[in-house]
Design a protein around this motif. Sequence first.
Motif, mmCIF file in Angstrom:
data_model
loop_
_atom_site.group_PDB
_atom_site.id
_atom_site.type_symbol
_atom_site.label_atom_id
_atom_site.label_comp_id
_atom_site.label_asym_id
_atom_site.label_seq_id
_atom_site.Cartn_x
_atom_site.Cartn_y
_atom_site.Cartn_z
ATOM 1 N N THR A 135 0.836 -1.140 0.076
ATOM 2 C CA THR A 135 0.129 0.129 0.012
ATOM 3 C C THR A 135 1.089 1.378 -0.178
ATOM 4 O OG1 THR A 135 -1.843 -0.990 1.135
ATOM 5 C CG2 THR A 135 -1.923 1.053 1.152
ATOM 6 N N VAL A 146 -3.376 11.218 -4.110
ATOM 7 C CA VAL A 146 -4.158 10.095 -3.304
ATOM 8 C C VAL A 146 -3.439 9.278 -2.430
ATOM 9 C CG1 VAL A 146 -5.563 7.963 -4.178
ATOM 10 C CG2 VAL A 146 -5.461 9.749 -5.746
ATOM 11 N N VAL A 149 -2.976 3.962 -1.796
ATOM 12 C CA VAL A 149 -3.177 3.255 -3.017
ATOM 13 C C VAL A 149 -2.654 1.910 -2.863
ATOM 14 C CG1 VAL A 149 -2.716 3.482 -5.306
ATOM 15 C CG2 VAL A 149 -2.879 5.476 -3.942
ATOM 16 N N SER A 167 -6.100 1.483 -9.390
ATOM 17 C CA SER A 167 -6.062 1.892 -7.872
ATOM 18 C C SER A 167 -5.844 3.207 -7.579
ATOM 19 C CB SER A 167 -4.971 0.872 -7.204
ATOM 20 O OG SER A 167 -3.845 1.013 -7.679
ATOM 21 N N GLY A 170 -8.967 5.195 -10.390
ATOM 22 C CA GLY A 170 -10.170 5.040 -10.070
ATOM 23 C C GLY A 170 -10.716 5.805 -8.982
ATOM 24 N N ARG A 171 -9.678 6.537 -8.264
ATOM 25 C CA ARG A 171 -10.058 7.449 -6.886
ATOM 26 C C ARG A 171 -10.129 8.874 -7.447
ATOM 27 N NH1 ARG A 171 -6.556 4.899 -2.466
ATOM 28 N NH2 ARG A 171 -7.638 6.680 -1.274
ATOM 29 N N SER A 173 -12.033 12.190 -9.539
ATOM 30 C CA SER A 173 -13.377 12.483 -9.864
ATOM 31 C C SER A 173 -13.597 12.393 -11.642
ATOM 32 C CB SER A 173 -13.968 13.369 -9.237
ATOM 33 O OG SER A 173 -13.218 14.633 -9.669
ATOM 34 N N ASP A 186 -9.292 15.974 -9.796
ATOM 35 C CA ASP A 186 -9.271 15.634 -8.382
ATOM 36 C C ASP A 186 -10.716 15.703 -7.865
ATOM 37 O OD1 ASP A 186 -8.790 14.181 -5.953
ATOM 38 O OD2 ASP A 186 -7.610 15.847 -5.119
#
Length: 186
Positions: A135, A146, A149, A167, A170-171, A173, A186
């Motif tokens: 991670t 981010v 991750v 990963s 996808g986070r 916007s 973001d």
Amino acid sequence: MALSTGTRALLSEALSWTAAAAMIAVVAAHYTEIRDFALQTLSSSQNNVTQITDARSVPGSSPYGYVELRADTQGHYNSDIEINGRTVHAMVDTGATMVAMSYEDAEHAGIFLSPSNFTHRVNTANGVARVAPVTLDRVRLGSIEVRDVRAAVAERGRLNGTLLGMSFLGRISRLEMRDGVLVLQD
């Protein structure tokens, strides 16, 4: 028949690692193309990074949390990113389930692994490879950051470079491709 929570978690984890294995298999199958591509586009990616930096350094020219990358001549999007505060070159890959790092890039980012960390086996075009799930505390692309991750680190010499996968992507916007420009917000 209802599955227990433990069984569902196990199946979910197995599915995640199967997806990571598929991603690594694709990279391994196209290793020569990716290597040649990286050599050809190194100078153009430096220009892309400069454009991002220039846009952020001029007040009001770009909103915080907004990055544009231009495609190289082969239609790929490359940029320097920061992983845990260290700069690593990456190719943006919307087809990759997660961030996939080479062993060498992981070490550069301050992630030091021992052979016992490579707990997952994946099938690739070049045979079986082992990866270490990690991670990442912080991944930054331009002004987009981010935290926490999920990523996989390949064994030494098994992956040439880092793929910025879903990963991370996808986070955020907004992720939009148009006219050779990748827009991330973001």
